[in-house]
Design an enzyme around this catalytic site. Structure first.
Site, short mmCIF file in Angstrom:
data_model
loop_
_atom_site.label_atom_id
_atom_site.label_comp_id
_atom_site.label_asym_id
_atom_site.label_seq_id
_atom_site.Cartn_x
_atom_site.Cartn_y
_atom_site.Cartn_z
N ASP A 81 27.66 34.53 43.62
CA ASP A 81 29.10 34.74 43.67
C ASP A 81 29.48 35.91 42.77
O ASP A 81 28.98 36.04 41.65
CB ASP A 81 29.85 33.48 43.22
N ASN A 111 40.17 42.52 43.25
CA ASN A 111 40.97 42.75 44.46
C ASN A 111 42.41 43.07 44.09
O ASN A 111 43.03 43.97 44.65
CB ASN A 111 40.93 41.49 45.34
N ASP A 163 36.91 45.24 49.86
CA ASP A 163 35.94 45.18 50.97
C ASP A 163 34.79 46.15 50.71
O ASP A 163 33.62 45.84 50.99
CB ASP A 163 36.63 45.52 52.28
N GLU A 182 33.51 36.14 48.67
CA GLU A 182 32.65 36.96 47.82
C GLU A 182 31.35 36.24 47.48
O GLU A 182 30.65 36.60 46.55
CB GLU A 182 33.38 37.31 46.53
#
Length: 953
Positions: free
Chosen positions: A833, A841, A850, A877
Site C-alpha cells: 500500500d 492526491n 494517477d 493505491e
C-alpha cells in the site's frame, strides 16, 4: 513452583489439619425426607410400610394402599373403602395386605396398575364366615404369609395344600416374625411362638405377661425382645433382661416399633415420635425427635433409607449414613456462612448473626444467639488466643470474656474471610471487599499489624503460596499476586497476571483461583489454567468438566479425601484415587452449597442453603443400588377419544394403529431427587431430546416398526440402565401396500396420458420458436465474437497501471493455490500500500496521483519475475504480489527489499507491506491467505507506515 497449600472454605480460610479424621462431639440428626398428606393425597395415619423387589414403597394407610416410586404417589382404595392395616412383600414378590374384614394380595398387571385380589376364598370363607373382623397385621415368611385377625391366624402358603388357620385367645396381641418363626404376646402369659400349628410359650415367657412387647429382632447375638422395660434376650434358658440406657429412655418414651439396620445397629421408634439408635452392643448412639406422632412401623428400602410410618406423615431417614445435619429444629437461623469448633462448642456465622451450639447429653442441642452484631457473620477462626469473628462491620476477638473485643471497625468494608498463615501461627489474613488486613498475635492478644488495598473486584479468595506471598482473585480482570514483609507489613510487590502471562481474563467474570494437588489453578470463564513458574498454562484435568459453574469451584483437602464444590455440586476424590465422585444426599434438600469447612476439631462440615451438614467418618457408606429406567404407564389414545392401557413390559413389539397417540410415562425407581431423562425414536427423531425432568411423552404413531429409547441420569452420577419400548404402527386402510400400489398405478397412467398430450402441443410450438431463435443466435454470435475479442484484451489488465487487475489476481491465486497444494510447496502473498496516498492526491491533484500509481507499478514490475510471480493492482493505491514456492522468511526479505526501493530520495512516496505465507491444506481457504496479508498490512500502517509486518497467526 511448588505451592504450600492453604485452602479456604467458602467464607473462611483455614489451616489444613494434620490430625486424622475425628468423630464429632456434637451429633446432628439424620438427613430426612418428610412426606405429608398433601404430598401423597391420603389421610394422615399410616400403619405399615414395606418395599417391593423394584424398590417401590407400599404404605398401609387409613385410605387404602399407597405406592411410591420416588416421584409419584398412587392410591389403591380397598373394597368398601376400608383401611389397610399392614403390608408385606411375600416370598413370591407380591405385596400382601391386611384390612378390615379383608386380607388379600396385589397381583401383577400388564399395565402396572394397582389391583386387589381377595384371599379369603382360599380358606373357604364365604358369607358371614368371611367377616373376620379387623385384620391387624401381616407378616411374610419364606414359605408363606401370616395374617392376624381378631380371633385367629391365617397362614397363606405358597403351596395351597399347606394353608392353615390357628385360633387365637382373646388376650392375643401383636405378632412378629424372626427367622421364619412367628411370635406373639398373650396378655397374662407372655411371649409365645407358633410351632406345628399350635401356640407354645417361650422359656421365661412370663417376663412379658404384663409388659407390652414392641418388637422381636433376630440378631447374631440371639433373639432380641424390645419391651417397655428395656431390651431382653430370649434363649433356651429363658428370657434375660439386658440392662442399659434403654431402661431409662424407654420409661420416658415407650418403644412401639424397631428395625435392624444394615450396619447391625438398631433403630427404635417410640410412642412419642422419637427414634433412638443403638449400636450392636445396645449402647445408645443418638436419639432424635421426628415429631409428635407415634412411629407405627419402619422398614428399609434398597437404597439404605429407613422409612417410618407415623400417625401424621411418612419419613425417610438416611440411617446409617456418614452425613447428619443441624437445622431449624436446632434453632439455626438464616444461612450458615461458616462454622468452627471452639472451646467445646460449635460456633456459627450466619446471615442472622453469631450463634453457638453446645453438646447436650441424651438430647438435641439448641443454638443460642448473641447480640454482638446486627449484621451478617461471615467467618470464624479458632486460635489458642481466642475465637476470631469476621462480620459485615469488622472483626471481633472472643478471648474468654462474655463479650468479644473489637479488633476492626470496618464500617463500609465488610470482612468475608479469615485465612491463617501456614508459615506463622501468629498471623491471620482478613479479606474485605476493598482491603486486606494482617492480624498478628503478640502477648497473647490479636491486633492489626498492616493493611493493603485489594484492587480485585469481588476478590474474596486469598491463597497463601509462600511466606509473605499470597494471591487474590479478580472478577474484573486477572488475579493479583502480593509479596509483603510479614514483619513490617511493607508491600513489596503487587502484580496482576493477564494475557501476557498466558491467562486471558473472562470479560464478564474475570478470574477465580483454587488450589489442587499443591498447585495454583485459575478459572477464566469455562477455561482452566495452572501456574507453571511465572506463567499460566492450560489445565488438562477433568475436574472443571464435572461442574456446571466452574467459576465457583473451590477445593478443600481433608483426611477423608479432597472435596471440590460449587453452589450446585459437591464432589469427593477419595485418598489414593484420581477420579472424582458425586457426594450423595438422598434427602432432596441439598440443592445449594455455601461452603466446605474442616474445623479445628478435625470434623468436616458443609454449609447449605437450608442446613449445616456434618460428616461422621465412622458411619458406613452403603453401596448404591443399581438403577433402571422403566415404563410406569403406557396408554393408547385413539381418534374417537378412547384410552386403552397397554403393557409396560413386552417381549415383542406392541401393535398399535397408525395415527393414534401413544402416551408413555417413564420412571426410575429411586428415592434420590432430580432424575433427568432424554429419549429418541430412531428413524422418527433426528437425535436425542434435551435432558429434562419431564417424565411423559406422546408419540403420533406412523406405519412401520419403531423403538423408543429412554436414558436417564442422576445428579449424584450413579449409572442408570436405559430402557426401550418397541411398537409396530399398523397402517390405516388407505396406507396399506395394495391400496398404495393401486393408487400409484392409476396415478402413473393418468400422468402418462397427460404427458403425451402436452408433449405433442409443446413440440409443435417449440419447432416454430426454434427456427426464429436459430436466426437470432447466428446474428448475436457474430456480434459477441467481436466484443469478446476486445474484452479479452482488457479482462485481466489494469487499464491505469498496465499490471494485472484484481480478477487476474483471484484467478492466479486459485491456480497457484491448487498447484502448491498438490506439490506441498508454500505460497506467499505481499500486500503493498502506498503511504499517505490520499494526502498526495489532495496536494498534487488526481491526474498527478494517477501518474504516481503508474510509477509505483513500474518500480514493482522491475522487482518481480513475470514468469513465476504475479503482480496485480488490488484496488486504489494497493497492490499484491503472489510468490509461489516462497517461504515466509524469504517473503519477508523480498518485502523489505521492495520497501527499500521506495524509501529513496528520488521517490516522493513510501510503501507499507503485509506478508503472509503458508503451505496450503485440504481444509484451508485460499482467500484467507489474502485476508491474513491484508491484516498484516493494516498493522504496518497502524504502527507508523513505511514498514513490513508479518501475519502472526
Amino acid at each position: 513452583m511448588r505451592i504450600i497449600v492453604l485452602l479456604v472454605a467458602v467464607v473462611l480460610g483455614m489451616a489444613p489439619p494434620a490430625a486424622p479424621a475425628a468423630e464429632p462431639s456434637l451429633r446432628g440428626v439424620p438427613l430426612a425426607q418428610r412426606h405429608a398428606p398433601e404430598n401423597y393425597g391420603a389421610k394422615p395415619r399410616s400403619f405399615g410400610v414395606d418395599t417391593d423387589a423394584a424398590g417401590r414403597l407400599y404404605v398401609a394407610n387409613i385410605d387404602g394402599v399407597l405406592r411410591f416410586d420416588g416421584h409419584e404417589w398412587r392410591l389403591l382404595t380397598l373394597p368398601g373403602g376400608m383401611p389397610a392395616r399392614g403390608v408385606a412383600r411375600g416370598p413370591d414378590g407380591r405385596m400382601y395386605v391386611a384390612s378390615f374384614d379383608h386380607f388379600g394380595v396385589l397381583p401383577a398387571t400388564e399395565d402396572d396398575s394397582l389391583a386387589y385380589e381377595d384371599l379369603r376364598p382360599a380358606f373357604g370363607l364365604e358369607g358371614d364366615a368371611a367377616r373376620v373382623g379387623l385384620v391387624w397385621q401381616v407378616r411374610a415368611a419364606s414359605d408363606g404369609v401370616w395374617f392376624r385377625a381378631d380371633r385367629e391366624l391365617f397362614f397363606y402358603a405358597m403351596d395351597p395344600a399347606r394353608h392353615r388357620r390357628i385360633p387365637l385367645p382373646p388376650e392375643a396381641r401383636s405378632i412378629y416374625l424372626a427367622e421364619d418363626v412367628l411370635y406373639l404376646r398373650v396378655e397374662g402369659i407372655g411371649v409365645m411362638r407358633v410351632r406345628d400349628g399350635a401356640l407354645e410359650p417361650l422359656p421365661g415367657a412370663a417376663a412379658f405377661s404384663r409388659q407390652p412387647l414392641s418388637a422381636v429382632i433376630a440378631r447374631p447375638q440371639g433373639l432380641l425382645l424390645v419391651g417397655y422395660e428395656g431390651f431382653f434376650q430370649a434363649g433356651a434358658d429363658g428370657i434375660r433382661h439386658l440392662p442399659g440406657e434403654a431402661d431409662r429412655l424407654f420409661a420416658e418414651s415407650p418403644p412401639f416399633s424397631a428395625q435392624l439396620l444394615a450396619d447391625g445397629s438398631l433403630a427404635v421408634g417410640t410412642l412419642r415420635g422419637e427414634i433412638q439408635r443403638y449400636d450392636a452392643a445396645l449402647r445408645l448412639i443418638k436419639r432424635f425427635p421426628t415429631g409428635s406422632f407415634t412411629i407405627e412401623a419402619m422398614t428399609l428400602d434398597r437404597e439404605g433409607g429407613l422409612w417410618a410410618a407415623t400417625e401424621g406423615d411418612l419419613l425417610r431417614l438416611r440411617l446409617p449414613a456418614p452425613w447428619s445435619q443441624f437445622g431449624a429444629q436446632h434453632g439455626l437461623r438464616g444461612v450458615i456462612n461458616d462454622s468452627e469448633w471452639h472451646e467445646g462448642a460449635l460456633w456459627l456465622a450466619s446471615t442472622r448473626g453469631i450463634g453457638r451450639l453446645r453438646p447436650v447429653p441424651d438430647g438435641q442441642p439448641l443454638a443460642e444467639w448473641f447480640d454482638w452484631t446486627d449484621f451478617e457473620g461471615y467467618a470464624l477462626q479458632s486460635t489458642p488466643a481466642g475465637l476470631l469473628i469476621a462480620h459485615r462491620s469488622g472483626i471481633y476477638a472472643l478471648e474468654g470474656a462474655d463479650r468479644p473485643r473489637e479488633l476492626l471497625d470496618g464500617q463500609e468494608d465488610a470482612v468475608f474471610r479469615l485465612v491463617p498463615s501456614r508459615h506463622d501461627p501468629g498471623l491471620v489474613y482478613a479479606v474485605g471487599s476493598e482491603r486486606i488486613w494482617l492480624l498478628r498475635l503478640a502477648g497473647g492478644r490479636w491486633s492489626l499489624a498492616a493493611q493493603w488495598d485489594n484492587p480485585g473486584a469481588n476478590a474474596s479468595r486469598l491463597i497463601e503460596t509462600a511466606p509473605g506471598e499470597f494471591w487474590t482473585d479478580n472478577a474484573r480482570g486477572g488475579p493479583h499476586r502480593f509479596r509483603v514483609d510479614p514483619a513490617s507489613g511493607e508491600l513489596r510487590e503487587r502484580r496482576e497476571f493477564g494475557a501476557a502471562d498466558g491467562l486471558v481474563p473472562d470479560p464478564d467474570a474475570g478470574v477465580q483461583l483454587y488450589v489442587l494437588d499443591e498447585r495454583l489453578h485459575a478459572v477464566s470463564g469455562e477455561r482452566g489454567h495452572v501456574l507453571a513458574g511465572e506463567r499460566f498454562v492450560p489445565d488438562g484435568g477433568d475436574l472443571l468438566s464435572r461442574v456446571e459453574r466452574p467459576g465457583e469451584l473451590e477445593v478443600v483437602p481433608t483426611p477423608h479425601g479432597d472435596f471440590a464444590w460449587t453452589s450446585r455440586k459437591l464432589l469427593l476424590r477419595p485418598p489414593g484415587r484420581s477420579d472424582w465422585e458425586s457426594v450423595r444426599f438422598d434427602d432432596g434438600a441439598r440443592r445449594g452449597f455455601v461452603g466446605v469447612r474442616l474445623g479445628s476439631d478435625g470434623v468436616l462440615r458443609v454449609s447449605t442453603w437450608t442446613a449445616l451438614l456434618q460428616y461422621q467418618p465412622g458411619e458406613p457408606v452403603l453401596p448404591a443400588a443399581p438403577l433402571q429406567v422403566s415404563f410406569a404407564a403406557v396408554e393408547l389414545h385413539t381418534d374417537d377419544g378412547a384410552v386403552r392401557p397397554l403393557p409396560v413390559r413386552t417381549a415383542s413389539p406392541v401393535t398399535v394403529p397408525a395415527g393414534a397417540l401413544l402416551h408413555l410415562r417413564f420412571a426410575v425407581v429411586t428415592m434420590a431427587p432430580d432424575i433427568e431423562f432424554r429419549y429418541r425414536v430412531p428413524g422418527m427423531t433426528r437425535d436425542w431430546s434435551p435432558w429434562s425432568g419431564e417424565r411423559q411423552l406422546g408419540i403420533r404413531v406412523r406405519p412401520g416398526d419403531w423403538r423408543l429409547e429412554v436414558e436417564a441420569r442422576a445428579r449424584d452420577g450413579r449409572p442408570i440402565a436405559a430402557a426401550q419400548y418397541a411398537f409396530h404402527g399398523e397402517p390405516r386402510w388407505h396406507e396399506t401396500l395394495w391400496v398404495r400400489g393401486f393408487g400409484a398405478l392409476a396415478t402413473l397412467g393418468l400422468l402418462l396420458l397427460l404427458t403425451q398430450g402436452l408433449a405433442f402441443l409443446r413440440t409443435r410450438r417449440f419447432r416454430r420458436a426454434n427456427l426464429r431463435l436459430e436466426q437470432r443466435i447466428a446474428e448475436r454470435t457474430r456480434e459477441l465474437e467481436e466484443a469478446n475479442r476486445k474484452l479479452a484484451e482488457l479482462a485481466v489488465e489494469d487499464p491505469l497501471t498496465g499490471v494485472a487487475n484484481r480478477r487476474a489476481l483471484e484467478q492466479g491465486l486459485l491456480r497457484e493455490w491448487h498447484r502448491c497444494l498438490s506439490l506441498q510447496r508454500p505460497l506467499a502473498v505481499l500486500m503493498i500500500d502506498v503511504d499517505h496516498f490520499k494526502r498526495y492526491n489532495d496536494e498534487h491533484g488526481h491526474l498527478e496521483g494517477d501518474a504516481m500509481l503508474r510509477r509505483v507499478a513500474e518500480r514493482l514490475r522491475a522487482a518481480h519475475d513475470p514468469v513465476g510471480e504475479l503482480l496485480a493492482r488490488y484496488g486504489g493505491e494497493e497492490f499484491a504480489l503472489l510468490l509461489p514456492g516462497v517461504h515466509l522468511a524469504d517473503a519477508q526479505h523480498r518485502a523489505e527489499a521492495l520497501r527499500r526501493r521506495f524509501d529513496q530520495p528520488d521517490c516522493p512516496v513510501t510503501v507499507s507491506i503485509g506478508v503472509a505465507a503458508q503451505v496450503p491444506g485440504p481444509q484451508d481457504e485460499p482467500h484467507a491467505l489474502l485476508r491474513r496479508a491484508d491484516a498484516a498490512l493494516y498493522r504496518a500502517k497502524r504502527n507508523g507506515r513505511n514498514r513490513v509486518e508479518v501475519a502472526n497467526d
